[in-house]
Design an enzyme around this catalytic site. Structure first.
Site, PDB file in Angstrom:
ATOM      1  N   CYS A  23      26.420   5.156   6.831  1.00  0.00           N
ATOM      2  CA  CYS A  23      26.168   3.712   6.943  1.00  0.00           C
ATOM      3  C   CYS A  23      27.381   2.949   7.439  1.00  0.00           C
ATOM      4  O   CYS A  23      27.256   1.851   7.944  1.00  0.00           O
ATOM      5  CB  CYS A  23      25.787   3.115   5.601  1.00  0.00           C
ATOM      6  N   THR A  74       0.840  -1.200   0.000  1.00  0.00           N
ATOM      7  CA  THR A  74       0.000   0.000   0.000  1.00  0.00           C
ATOM      8  C   THR A  74       0.875   1.250   0.000  1.00  0.00           C
ATOM      9  O   THR A  74       1.810   1.358   0.785  1.00  0.00           O
ATOM     10  CB  THR A  74      -0.943  -0.010   1.237  1.00  0.00           C
TER      11      THR A  74
END
Ligand SMILES: Cc1ncc(COP(=O)(O)O)c(C=O)c1O
Length: 382
Positions: A323, A236
């Site tokens: 990261c 969705t």
């Protein structure tokens, strides 16, 4: 605190926050639902796609919404690899890609693909010649980032893409996460088949991005299920984040050119100032680097110590990319440029945004001079 870590992420614009909030309150319908609330949400989705397409100079149907740069890179690389494995199993990329490309290639190797990680020069740039030599009959994909997230180096995307046009079976993916909104990206002219974009790098919300996919190109979906995003990205749709990203793109459309000019001037001042400070070495290339990233080293000092000393003085910068900054190893990207380990371990990245000012840069330069001159830091073991 003065925020100079905009390559890691940016502060969302207040207008973006407002749009996200409004969308959560008002457009909570599922775009697949047939009732009024569904249609309203579908309309928001449609408008956002049109805004992104207009900015990128492509068709709305070529815009796929994803959860960000990492997903877009995974979707592009794995999508191509699994779709065209019958045609070939060779991928060409560079040794300085973000882990969201580099590690995907490593993972694909475990599925039987082979990768050529091209070397770069001292400025972190791959040569077009090296790409030409690496592409073989079974090369299904070339993936090269537009702007390097640690050094700011701009790769020769136009030249690579234009050369690749003669090999329609070798697809071209560009990780444009650090360049979107900062440099022009000419998708069609440069023969780009797939491009990755992430909203939180340009003052949009976290966890939302775009995969540009050229019309007609078939790739395998990473996520299967309800068939959203033309069957390529089930789930969705995240309407509030998509609406927020569209707002950030609208602001780029209106103010991007002015901001880019401002950032270029600030980065130039920053680099000129840094070059005057004894003990500071510039790692970003002087020519051909992005307007927002400056990477420097303090040889003999430890990056983390410098980072905290600057933080104590009110400046937030980073070591390596967000990261990998928690790992105590020299940056793979800096080592790929041939830099020695000591210099790589003492590197910090300063990354600006449209919100930074000349005054902040001047004050920061004074803080760097103070920190680099502090002999106590020099004793910190590298
Ligand atoms: C060049 C590059 N590619 C991909 C990513 C990953 O993007 P995201 O954080 O949206 O997953 C980043 C983020 O640092 C990046 O700099």
């Amino acid at each position: 605190m003065i925020y100079f870590d905009n390559s890691a992420t940016t502060r969302p614009y207040p207008q973006v926050i407002e749009v996200v909030k409004r969308a959560m309150e008002s457009y909570y319908g599922n775009p697949s639902s047939l009732h009024q609330k569904g249609l309203e949400a579908e309309n928001v989705l449609k408008q956002a796609r049109a805004v992104a397409a207009q900015y990128l100079g492509c068709k709305p149907s070529e815009i796929l919404f994803t959860s960000g740069g990492t997903e877009s890179n995974n979707a592009a690389l794995k999508g191509v690899a699994f779709q065209y494995r019958g045609r070939g199993k060779h991928i060409v990329t560079t040794s300085v890609e973000h882990p969201a490309v580099y590690d995907v290639c490593k993972q694909l190797e475990s599925f039987g693909f082979s990768t050529t990680f091209l070397p770069v020069d001292r400025s972190g740039r791959v040569s077009v010649e090296a790409v030409k030599q690496a592409v073989k009959d079974d090369t299904i994909l070339v993936s090269v980032m537009h702007v390097n997230n640690e050094l700011g180096t701009i790769q020769p995307i136009a030249e690579i893409g234009q050369w690749l046009k003669q090999f329609p079976k070798t697809l071209f993916h560009v990780d444009a996460v650090q360049s979107f909104g900062k440099l022009p990206i000419r998708l069609k002219e440069w023969g780009i088949d797939l491009a990755s974009i992430s909203a939180h790098k340009f003052h949009g919300p976290r966890g939302i991005g775009i995969l540009y996919k050229r019309e007609g190109l078939i790739i395998q979906p990473l996520l299967t299920g309800g068939g959203q995003e033309g069957g390529l990205r089930s789930g969705t749709e995240n309407i509030p984040a998509i609406a927020g990203m569209a707002k950030a793109i609208r602001i780029l459309t209106e103010e991007g050119a002015r901001d880019a000019a401002n950032m270029i001037a600030l980065t130039q001042r920053l680099r000129d100032g840094l070059s005057q400070i004894p003990g500071v070495a510039l790692n970003s290339p002087e020519e051909g680097s992005a307007p927002h990233i400056t990477n420097i080293s303090f040889p003999g000092m430890k990056a983390e110590v410098i980072l905290h000393a600057l933080e104590e003085r009110g400046y937030l910068v980073s070591t390596k990319s967000a990261c990998s900054s928690k790992r105590d190893e020299p940056s793979r990207v800096l080592m790929a440029t041939g830099m020695d380990k000591e210099r790589a371990l003492s590197a910090i990245r300063i990354s600006l945004s449209r919100e930074n000012t000349e005054q902040e840069v001047e004050q920061f330069l004074a803080a760097v001079a103070e920190v680099s001159g502090m002999s106590s830091f020099k004793k910190a073991k590298v």
